[in-house]
Design a protein around this motif. Structure first.
Motif, short mmCIF file in Angstrom:
data_model
loop_
_atom_site.label_atom_id
_atom_site.label_comp_id
_atom_site.label_asym_id
_atom_site.label_seq_id
_atom_site.Cartn_x
_atom_site.Cartn_y
_atom_site.Cartn_z
N PHE A 423 12.90 6.11 4.91
CA PHE A 423 13.69 7.23 4.39
C PHE A 423 13.96 7.12 2.89
N LYS A 450 9.88 16.99 1.56
CA LYS A 450 10.43 15.88 2.33
C LYS A 450 11.56 15.20 1.54
N LEU A 454 15.39 14.53 2.61
CA LEU A 454 16.02 13.21 2.61
C LEU A 454 17.25 13.17 1.71
#
Length: 519
Positions: A423, A450, A454
């Motif tokens: 992550f 992404k 996150l």
């Protein structure tokens, strides 16, 4: 809003293609209709047929309207030293070859086709000044051509806001620009090297320019062919052949043309991009693969005066952002890891449990900042041995290799970092830059999305996504991303500095955002 019939939509598409060579993609038709509607309203007309008649008149008003329509149909987004991969090819391969080849005549002739507001043209002037020894003894001509008169007017003035210079360190801004009233004006010595002229690549002839270009060493035509259909691209490339020297260079944007159809050119493939070398004797296209000299060695070393301070043109530092300072990403992107298990062999020196307290880590940060990459790699490898489960040295190694142009090694260390923490934002961030440097905008977009998932407050991801969408003419998506960024900025204090964006404050970025949301 005027309802544009399919008949008139087709008429507009054909007329625009005929006049400008622009081909509107199916996915852009909705935005295209909105743009036509906007121009109908601005001109206080009542129907698509009236606007079509205006565009086909032989009047001054018609000519002025075509200029305004060109602005809404094309992307004016530009900035200094845009596309670091191609800048590296220019700095380390093309320009040194031209300097060596033309050393006897001391003449260099360059054309920037589709120069927009001039940032690319002045970037070339700065590059040549940096890498050409005794540059004052050379006759360097850089011609900037564009169909947009408004853009050319700005280019001629050479005055830019901090946003256009966001990829340049402050010391370089101080060297090449005069700062006044919150703007930067390019110094007169660089203005003398350039000339801007109005030119329609599809329909105008070279004889219309004063003087007409001839014996051109290099033509740069980036982010232009994305608007053209195949027939218009071929027409323009044939025009380029008429003014290029034999063995002259043509540089286009990433994946903008079908290279197999660019005849009488040798295509050279670099990891960063593809370039073309004109050879009229070729029947079939010749193709070869090339790597740039490492660390400005080989050819570029010959031409760099010991006193020249070459711009830090690293592929990871793409124009929208700057690499995060280690003390920032160590503290803000990743959790502190005070209790790291140290599996490294025991030495006589005690290794601190916290990597940020390790003198080797601190020294390596300094070496990276100084671009002493060889020593940085050696130190970072030792840090990996000392802290095999800490993500920071892997991220450092990924950034070092990205900055030296070794993308495969950079990708390898990003993946190793993600094995420690899947992550983590920063490895994804570097991977998005690698994808962008390799011309893979789809992968870059995927990674940036992404990153926002996150960390919804990671500002550079919004900026880069908005710019990519704008380059792709996805106006609504670009606008959406700017609006999302605005919501993030509204939660932050105006005085907060954003180091990734050349230390712009939140307040300054908000001001820039206002101009983006009026596009």
């Amino acid at each position: 809003m005027t309802n544009i019939s399919e008949e008139y939509k087709d008429k507009f598409l054909q007329l625009i293609n005929q006049k400008m060579g622009i081909s509107i993609r199916p996915k852009d038709l909705k935005n295209f209709s909105q743009n036509i509607n906007q121009r109908i309203e601005v001109n206080k007309l009542y129907s698509a047929s009236e606007y079509y008649e205006l565009l086909t008149e032989n009047t001054r008003r018609c000519r002025e309207e075509w200029q305004k329509l060109a602005i809404v149909l094309t992307n004016l987004e530009s900035y200094f030293f845009r596309d670091k991969g191609q800048i590296q090819i220019l700095q380390n391969y093309i320009l040194p070859k031209l300097i060596k080849k033309n050393n006897s005549t001391r003449n260099i002739n360059i054309v920037s086709a589709g120069c927009s507001t001039g940032e690319e043209v002045y970037s070339l002037a700065i590059l040549l000044k940096e890498i050409t020894e005794n540059v004052h003894e050379w006759n360097i001509k850089i011609s900037g051509l564009d169909v947009n008169l408004e853009a050319l007017e700005k280019a001629q003035k050479g005055v830019y806001g901090s946003w256009s210079l966001r990829s340049m360190p402050q010391e370089k801004k101080d060297s090449y620009f005069k700062y006044h009233n919150d703007h930067y004006e390019i110094l007169p010595e660089y203005k003398k090297m350039v000339r801007f002229q109005h030119f329609n690549l599809v329909n105008d002839s070279w004889d219309q320019l004063n003087p007409p270009p001839d014996n051109v060493d290099l033509i740069i035509c980036r982010n232009v062919f994305i608007y053209f259909d195949a027939e218009s691209i071929q027409k323009v490339v044939n025009k380029f052949k008429n003014i290029l020297k034999i063995s002259g260079f043509l540089m286009t944007g990433h994946a903008e043309v079908d290279s197999s159809k660019i005849t009488q050119f040798e295509a050279k493939s670099f990891p960063e991009s593809l370039i073309y070398i004109y050879d009229p004797s070729l029947v079939n296209q010749k193709y070869s693969s090339v790597s740039l000299p490492k660390n400005n060695q080989e050819e570029t070393k010959i031409y760099n005066s010991p006193n020249n301070n070459i711009l830090p043109l690293s592929p990871i530092s793409i124009p929208e952002i700057k690499p995060l300072p280690f003390n920032n990403f160590a503290s803000s992107l990743e959790p502190k890891q005070p209790n790291i298990i140290n599996n490294a062999p025991k030495t006589s020196l005690q290794v601190p449990q916290n990597i940020e307290e390790n003198l080797l880590f601190i020294e390596t940060q300094k070496l990276i900042k100084e671009k002493s990459y060889k020593s940085s790699i050696e130190n970072t490898q030792k840090l990996i041995e000392q802290y095999p489960k800490n993500i920071l040295p892997y991220q450092m190694m990924a950034e070092i290799y990205a900055n030296t142009g070794d993308y495969l090694e950079a990708e390898k260390y990003c993946n190793l970092a993600l094995k420690i923490d899947s992550f983590a934002v920063y490895p994804h961030y570097i991977l998005s830059h690698l994808a962008d440097a390799n011309g893979d905008l789809e992968e870059s977009k995927k990674l940036l999305k992404k990153i926002i998932y996150l960390d919804a407050n990671f500002i550079p991801a919004y900026v880069e996504l908005a710019n990519i969408y704008q380059i792709e003419n996805e106006v609504s998506l670009s606008q959406k991303m700017w609006k999302n960024l605005g919501e993030v900025l509204n939660k932050l204090p105006d005085t907060k500095v954003i180091p990734e964006l050349d230390n712009l404050t939140v307040s300054q970025l908000k001001e820039e955002l206002k101009t983006r949301l009026t596009i």
